[in-house]
Motif scaffolding. Sequence first.
Motif, PDB file in Angstrom:
ATOM      1  N   ALA A  62     -68.416  64.371 -27.752  1.00  0.00           N
ATOM      2  CA  ALA A  62     -67.057  64.354 -28.307  1.00  0.00           C
ATOM      3  C   ALA A  62     -67.087  64.217 -29.828  1.00  0.00           C
ATOM      4  O   ALA A  62     -66.314  64.877 -30.536  1.00  0.00           O
ATOM      5  CB  ALA A  62     -66.250  63.216 -27.690  1.00  0.00           C
ATOM      6  N   GLU A  63     -67.987  63.380 -30.340  1.00  0.00           N
ATOM      7  CA  GLU A  63     -68.093  63.205 -31.789  1.00  0.00           C
ATOM      8  C   GLU A  63     -68.553  64.501 -32.460  1.00  0.00           C
ATOM      9  O   GLU A  63     -68.022  64.890 -33.507  1.00  0.00           O
ATOM     10  CB  GLU A  63     -69.060  62.068 -32.121  1.00  0.00           C
ATOM     11  CG  GLU A  63     -68.491  60.697 -31.840  1.00  0.00           C
ATOM     12  CD  GLU A  63     -69.496  59.579 -32.064  1.00  0.00           C
ATOM     13  OE1 GLU A  63     -70.700  59.862 -32.236  1.00  0.00           O
ATOM     14  OE2 GLU A  63     -69.067  58.414 -32.055  1.00  0.00           O
ATOM     15  N   LYS A  64     -69.526  65.179 -31.860  1.00  0.00           N
ATOM     16  CA  LYS A  64     -70.003  66.446 -32.418  1.00  0.00           C
ATOM     17  C   LYS A  64     -68.884  67.488 -32.390  1.00  0.00           C
ATOM     18  O   LYS A  64     -68.685  68.224 -33.349  1.00  0.00           O
ATOM     19  CB  LYS A  64     -71.215  66.963 -31.648  1.00  0.00           C
ATOM     20  CG  LYS A  64     -72.479  66.192 -31.925  1.00  0.00           C
ATOM     21  CD  LYS A  64     -73.641  66.711 -31.092  1.00  0.00           C
ATOM     22  CE  LYS A  64     -74.890  65.855 -31.301  1.00  0.00           C
ATOM     23  NZ  LYS A  64     -76.006  66.307 -30.461  1.00  0.00           N
ATOM     24  N   LYS A  65     -68.161  67.532 -31.259  1.00  0.00           N
ATOM     25  CA  LYS A  65     -67.061  68.495 -31.129  1.00  0.00           C
ATOM     26  C   LYS A  65     -65.974  68.191 -32.155  1.00  0.00           C
ATOM     27  O   LYS A  65     -65.444  69.108 -32.788  1.00  0.00           O
ATOM     28  CB  LYS A  65     -66.500  68.425 -29.699  1.00  0.00           C
ATOM     29  CG  LYS A  65     -65.619  69.568 -29.354  1.00  0.00           C
ATOM     30  CD  LYS A  65     -66.430  70.844 -29.278  1.00  0.00           C
ATOM     31  CE  LYS A  65     -65.560  71.988 -28.805  1.00  0.00           C
ATOM     32  NZ  LYS A  65     -66.210  73.266 -28.905  1.00  0.00           N
ATOM     33  N   ALA A  66     -65.648  66.912 -32.339  1.00  0.00           N
ATOM     34  CA  ALA A  66     -64.646  66.523 -33.329  1.00  0.00           C
ATOM     35  C   ALA A  66     -65.103  66.911 -34.734  1.00  0.00           C
ATOM     36  O   ALA A  66     -64.296  67.398 -35.546  1.00  0.00           O
ATOM     37  CB  ALA A  66     -64.381  65.022 -33.249  1.00  0.00           C
ATOM     38  N   GLU A  67     -66.374  66.722 -35.015  1.00  0.00           N
ATOM     39  CA  GLU A  67     -66.911  67.089 -36.335  1.00  0.00           C
ATOM     40  C   GLU A  67     -66.840  68.603 -36.549  1.00  0.00           C
ATOM     41  O   GLU A  67     -66.496  69.066 -37.642  1.00  0.00           O
ATOM     42  CB  GLU A  67     -68.357  66.586 -36.468  1.00  0.00           C
ATOM     43  CG  GLU A  67     -68.910  66.645 -37.859  1.00  0.00           C
ATOM     44  CD  GLU A  67     -68.155  65.782 -38.853  1.00  0.00           C
ATOM     45  OE1 GLU A  67     -68.009  66.226 -40.009  1.00  0.00           O
ATOM     46  OE2 GLU A  67     -67.711  64.687 -38.497  1.00  0.00           O
ATOM     47  N   GLU A  68     -67.146  69.367 -35.498  1.00  0.00           N
ATOM     48  CA  GLU A  68     -67.049  70.826 -35.596  1.00  0.00           C
ATOM     49  C   GLU A  68     -65.607  71.257 -35.852  1.00  0.00           C
ATOM     50  O   GLU A  68     -65.352  72.118 -36.707  1.00  0.00           O
ATOM     51  CB  GLU A  68     -67.547  71.480 -34.296  1.00  0.00           C
ATOM     52  CG  GLU A  68     -69.036  71.404 -34.085  1.00  0.00           C
ATOM     53  CD  GLU A  68     -69.455  71.908 -32.704  1.00  0.00           C
ATOM     54  OE1 GLU A  68     -68.609  72.474 -31.974  1.00  0.00           O
ATOM     55  OE2 GLU A  68     -70.635  71.738 -32.351  1.00  0.00           O
ATOM     56  N   ILE A  69     -64.675  70.656 -35.138  1.00  0.00           N
ATOM     57  CA  ILE A  69     -63.250  70.994 -35.318  1.00  0.00           C
ATOM     58  C   ILE A  69     -62.798  70.613 -36.721  1.00  0.00           C
ATOM     59  O   ILE A  69     -62.097  71.386 -37.384  1.00  0.00           O
ATOM     60  CB  ILE A  69     -62.392  70.297 -34.240  1.00  0.00           C
ATOM     61  CG1 ILE A  69     -62.686  70.906 -32.869  1.00  0.00           C
ATOM     62  CG2 ILE A  69     -60.911  70.403 -34.569  1.00  0.00           C
ATOM     63  CD1 ILE A  69     -62.082  70.145 -31.699  1.00  0.00           C
ATOM     64  N   LYS A  70     -63.211  69.438 -37.179  1.00  0.00           N
ATOM     65  CA  LYS A  70     -62.849  68.982 -38.522  1.00  0.00           C
ATOM     66  C   LYS A  70     -63.375  69.964 -39.573  1.00  0.00           C
ATOM     67  O   LYS A  70     -62.648  70.363 -40.492  1.00  0.00           O
ATOM     68  CB  LYS A  70     -63.414  67.588 -38.770  1.00  0.00           C
ATOM     69  CG  LYS A  70     -63.110  67.041 -40.144  1.00  0.00           C
ATOM     70  CD  LYS A  70     -63.744  65.673 -40.324  1.00  0.00           C
ATOM     71  CE  LYS A  70     -63.555  65.192 -41.749  1.00  0.00           C
ATOM     72  NZ  LYS A  70     -64.281  63.951 -42.007  1.00  0.00           N
ATOM     73  N   LYS A  71     -64.632  70.357 -39.420  1.00  0.00           N
ATOM     74  CA  LYS A  71     -65.236  71.290 -40.369  1.00  0.00           C
ATOM     75  C   LYS A  71     -64.498  72.631 -40.353  1.00  0.00           C
ATOM     76  O   LYS A  71     -64.200  73.207 -41.395  1.00  0.00           O
ATOM     77  CB  LYS A  71     -66.717  71.501 -40.028  1.00  0.00           C
ATOM     78  CG  LYS A  71     -67.463  72.362 -41.010  1.00  0.00           C
ATOM     79  CD  LYS A  71     -68.925  72.451 -40.627  1.00  0.00           C
ATOM     80  CE  LYS A  71     -69.664  73.380 -41.592  1.00  0.00           C
ATOM     81  NZ  LYS A  71     -71.074  73.532 -41.223  1.00  0.00           N
TER      82      LYS A  71
END
Length: 104
Positions: A63-72
Amino acid sequence: MDFVVNKVMDIDRDAENYRKKIEELIGDKQRELEKRINYMNLQWEEEGKSIKKTILLTTLNYAEKKAEEIKKEKEEQISVIEEKFFNNKSKIVDEVFSKIIHSL
């Protein structure tokens, strides 16, 4: 006759002692099995907790990686929009100002 009666009483006493020892042995085995079952239940609970923790951490990391990808991705989209806005800012201001002037 007394000999036979005494022998029967000895056999009966021996049988009673044997029965008591068997009951004690069964009780000991039952307690041992209960201890083993309790130990296995504790192991099962600990293993379950460990599995839950592993799944939680894995899911959280995903979830953290996915959130970081979405943020980027969103930051890149905002950057593109800002760049387009700044590139066309003067044109937009001129068009809006022109519309205001012509509408009067």
